[in-house]
Design a protein around this motif. Structure first.
Motif, mmCIF file in Angstrom:
data_model
loop_
_atom_site.group_PDB
_atom_site.id
_atom_site.type_symbol
_atom_site.label_atom_id
_atom_site.label_comp_id
_atom_site.label_asym_id
_atom_site.label_seq_id
_atom_site.Cartn_x
_atom_site.Cartn_y
_atom_site.Cartn_z
ATOM 1 N N HIS A 87 0.827 -5.308 3.208
ATOM 2 C CA HIS A 87 0.101 -4.603 4.266
ATOM 3 C C HIS A 87 0.116 -5.468 5.510
ATOM 4 N N ILE A 88 0.909 -5.053 6.468
ATOM 5 C CA ILE A 88 0.995 -5.803 7.718
ATOM 6 C C ILE A 88 0.805 -4.834 8.880
ATOM 7 N N PHE A 89 0.798 -5.371 10.064
ATOM 8 C CA PHE A 89 0.801 -4.546 11.267
ATOM 9 C C PHE A 89 2.228 -4.639 11.835
ATOM 10 N N PRO A 90 3.070 -3.650 11.564
ATOM 11 C CA PRO A 90 4.509 -3.788 11.849
ATOM 12 C C PRO A 90 4.838 -4.121 13.292
ATOM 13 N N ASP A 91 4.052 -3.592 14.234
ATOM 14 C CA ASP A 91 4.398 -3.781 15.646
ATOM 15 C C ASP A 91 3.621 -4.900 16.316
ATOM 16 N N LEU A 92 2.898 -5.677 15.523
ATOM 17 C CA LEU A 92 2.235 -6.856 16.078
ATOM 18 C C LEU A 92 3.033 -8.089 15.688
ATOM 19 N N LEU A 142 7.949 -10.110 15.564
ATOM 20 C CA LEU A 142 7.242 -8.911 15.108
ATOM 21 C C LEU A 142 7.172 -8.939 13.581
ATOM 22 N N ARG A 144 7.318 -6.626 11.492
ATOM 23 C CA ARG A 144 8.304 -5.767 10.816
ATOM 24 C C ARG A 144 9.661 -6.450 10.672
ATOM 25 N N HIS A 145 9.914 -7.470 11.485
ATOM 26 C CA HIS A 145 11.207 -8.151 11.437
ATOM 27 C C HIS A 145 11.225 -9.351 10.504
ATOM 28 N N ASP B 194 -1.448 0.609 13.780
ATOM 29 C CA ASP B 194 -0.373 0.194 12.875
ATOM 30 C C ASP B 194 -0.727 0.383 11.406
ATOM 31 N N ASN B 195 -1.963 0.065 11.034
ATOM 32 C CA ASN B 195 -2.319 0.079 9.618
ATOM 33 C C ASN B 195 -3.846 0.069 9.476
ATOM 34 N N VAL B 314 11.867 0.519 19.054
ATOM 35 C CA VAL B 314 11.734 0.307 17.610
ATOM 36 C C VAL B 314 10.445 0.947 17.110
ATOM 37 N N ARG B 315 9.382 0.770 17.886
ATOM 38 C CA ARG B 315 8.097 1.331 17.485
ATOM 39 C C ARG B 315 8.142 2.851 17.457
ATOM 40 N N GLY B 318 9.999 3.999 14.615
ATOM 41 C CA GLY B 318 9.165 3.827 13.424
ATOM 42 C C GLY B 318 8.238 4.998 13.228
ATOM 43 N N GLY B 323 10.884 3.076 8.592
ATOM 44 C CA GLY B 323 10.043 1.893 8.536
ATOM 45 C C GLY B 323 8.651 2.135 9.069
ATOM 46 N N PRO B 325 4.715 2.567 9.428
ATOM 47 C CA PRO B 325 3.636 1.855 8.781
ATOM 48 C C PRO B 325 2.975 2.721 7.724
ATOM 49 N N PRO B 326 2.232 2.092 6.819
ATOM 50 C CA PRO B 326 1.604 2.872 5.775
ATOM 51 C C PRO B 326 0.774 4.002 6.349
#
Lengths: 252, 331
Positions: A87-92, A142, A144-145, B194-195, B314-315, B318, B323, B325-326
């Motif tokens: 569980h991460i914050f993909p865009d942070l 990021l 997500r990377h 994001d989550n 990318v966002r 997404g 990809g 986010p949950p």
């Protein structure tokens, strides 16, 4: 005991995921929960962290009944968790993720016009945690990377950034390469000492990790506690090893 | 330094426009500036909190009707008072509406905001004695910074003092929003976008932050709505109609909700493009629909996503599923 669960029961329709589970975690303990798939381990963690309400039974954290507190209230009370699936914050970025945890811990989230970049406490603490988890050189990346292992580490690091009293880790080394598992666990143990963590409760499948780091092991099977004791006692019980871990683990 | 330079150059260009551009084009800049304020707020909700509102015309309507009522019925002409009153009323209405809406996400949130927007639309349409019904209510010329300017010809007023007043409001609104999204509050919003489940385990109250974002965005929409009034001169229910809510979501997508200035660029392009397309073909909505479809398919990051690929694109990609986010399962 810092965390006490009594008579936990969880029903999903007619399926009983947990059936009368009672356990306690004391200050200074590293406790592992083991069991085969479907034993109820993740359900137990979700109930202990307020994410899922139990059908029956109670959970007390620091002498306080957690019913109705929810994850936000528990985090503020000093309980943190990481998830089985990352569980991460993909865009942070890595640093932003850790800053968010520090901001939440310091109760500064409602500061509308304050500069995040200018908040020295937040910056310092976030960088400290990044360093502790060897994520400093990736702080601008990021989430997500990141490689899968680093995502897992970031998930756990953000929980540590809350400086909790207890942390519940759902398979902290899942998705991490076998070669890196020990390094991750060493990082966790080192970080827990540095932040003054009182207790760790983890769900883990890797028995090498479980036996190497646990003070106590709780074995679950079909929603019930089959055994609760030190690693040496668990290892010595062949029936338990066969039932909960499987024959392959006899070599441990 | 490229970003701040571009922004500074844009502000200077907007400030110089009345000196070099035709009156017609300068007049088109007035709705652009009003929508810029609206969209700065809307994007706090969409780009930073991850909530798509299809009912923000409600708050534009509140802002515009506040100005119309104050100037027509209460003889209050001060635009400063109108803007403050619009902001306060916007917040007052947004509080109960937001308290209900932010408990839901995704399509359920969108539909609820749409429903509240339509309730307001029906109210201003049907309560003829109060609102003037479909004929609307006049928005009399407001005074600026204590100066009446009644004697000035309308066009001179709009392309002169009112233009620069609007620009001033846009600059202040932009600076405020810039601080908000770069504050600890803004960071918490981004974690929720994001989550949300992870944000809660960090102790971030998801519903509370969404509510605050909703109220702030409503205040921006109301202020923008009040700015829309004087150029039109008459406020009618179409301002609160759902297609107006759709238009501002369109502007946001057009410019790109993944960047701070994307929606502002979207507003600019939308207004000039709409004006041009309307002058060329009668079926301008058909053309606009095709443009929106093309953006969603080929440039999910919007126009600024094309200029600045990378994080923004990318966002946005997404959000389309790759990809992502949950997801939050709660309706």
């Amino acid at each position: 005991m810092i965390l006490v669960a009594e008579g936990l029961r969880k029903l999903y329709g007619e399926f009983c995921a947990l059936d009368g589970v009672s356990l306690g975690v004391g200050a200074g303990e590293f406790v592992s929960i083991i069991g085969p798939n479907g034993a109820g381990k993740s359900t137990l963690i979700n109930i202990l962290t307020g994410l899922t309400p139990p059908s029956a039974g109670t959970v007390r954290f620091k002498e306080r009944e957690i019913h109705g507190l929810g994850p936000v209230g528990l985090a503020r009370l000093g309980m943190a968790r990481s998830f089985q699936l990352v569980h991460i914050f993909p865009d942070l970025t890595v640093l932003e993720t850790l800053q968010a945890a520090v901001v939440a811990r310091l109760g500064r989230g409602t500061r509308l016009f304050a500069s995040l970049a200018g908040d020295r406490d937040v910056q310092r603490e976030a960088l400290e945690v990044a360093e502790l988890f060897r994520l400093s050189d990736k702080r601008g990346a990021l989430a997500r990377h990141l490689p899968q292992g680093d995502k897992k580490l970031l998930d756990v690091a953000s929980a540590f950034a809350l400086r909790p009293e207890i942390i519940l880790l759902d398979e902290p080394t899942s998705g991490v390469s076998t070669a890196d598992k020990t390094a991750v666990m060493e990082t966790l143990v080192e970080a827990s000492k540095r932040i003054g963590l009182q207790a760790i409760l983890q769900v883990e499948h890797d028995m090498d990790i479980v036996f190497a780091y646990s003070d106590r092991i709780i074995a679950l099977h079909q929603g019930k506690v089959l055994a609760d004791g030190p690693p040496s006692a668990i290892q010595a019980d062949r029936y338990l090893i066969d039932t909960v871990i499987g024959r392959r683990a006899r070599t441990h | 330094m490229t970003g701040p330079l571009v922004v500074a150059a844009a502000v200077v260009a907007i400030a110089l426009a009345p000196l070099v551009a035709s009156t017609y084009h300068v007049l088109l800049m007035l709705p652009f500036m009003a929508y810029a304020v609206v969209l700065l707020g809307l994007n706090l909700l969409l780009g930073y909190a991850g909530l798509v509102s299809f009912g923000h015309a409600l708050f534009i309507g509140i802002g515009a009707y506040t100005g119309a009522f104050l100037t027509s019925h209460f003889k209050i002409r001060s635009l400063e008072v109108i803007l403050i009153a619009a902001a306060a009323l916007g917040a007052l209405v947004a509080a109960p509406v937001g308290a209900l809406c932010v408990r839901y996400v995704k399509i359920y949130f969108g539909m609820l905001t749409l429903a509240f927007g339509m309730v307001f639309y029906t109210f201003v349409l049907k309560f003829y004695r109060l609102t003037g019904g479909d004929e609307g209510t006049p928005f009399l010329r407001p005074s600026l910074l204590g100066r009446s300017l009644e004697a000035m010809p309308k066009t001179d007023y709009l392309v002169g003092p009112y233009y620069y007043y609007s620009l001033g409001v846009v600059v202040v609104a932009t600076l405020c929003m810039w601080r908000i999204v770069h504050s600890p509050f803004g960071l918490c919003l981004k974690t929720i976008r994001d989550n949300p489940a992870k944000a809660e385990t960090l102790g971030i109250g998801v519903t509370r932050f969404r509510f605050h974002a909703f109220v702030i965005s409503a205040v921006y929409a109301a202020v923008g709505g009040a700015l829309l009034g004087p150029p039109i001169g008459n406020v009618d229910p179409t301002l609160a109609y759902w297609t107006h809510s759709g238009n501002i979501v369109f502007m946001t997508l057009l410019g790109g909700f993944t960047s701070f200035f994307g929606p502002v660029v979207g507003a600019f392009v939308f207004i000039y493009l709409q004006n041009w397309v309307m002058s060329v073909v009668p079926y301008w909505r058909l053309i606009f629909g095709a443009i929106l479809a093309a953006i969603v398919i080929f440039a999910p990051g919007g126009l600024l996503g094309l200029v600045r690929p990378g994080r923004a694109a990318v966002r946005a990609a997404g959000r389309r599923g790759a990809g992502a986010p949950p997801a939050e399962s709660r309706p």
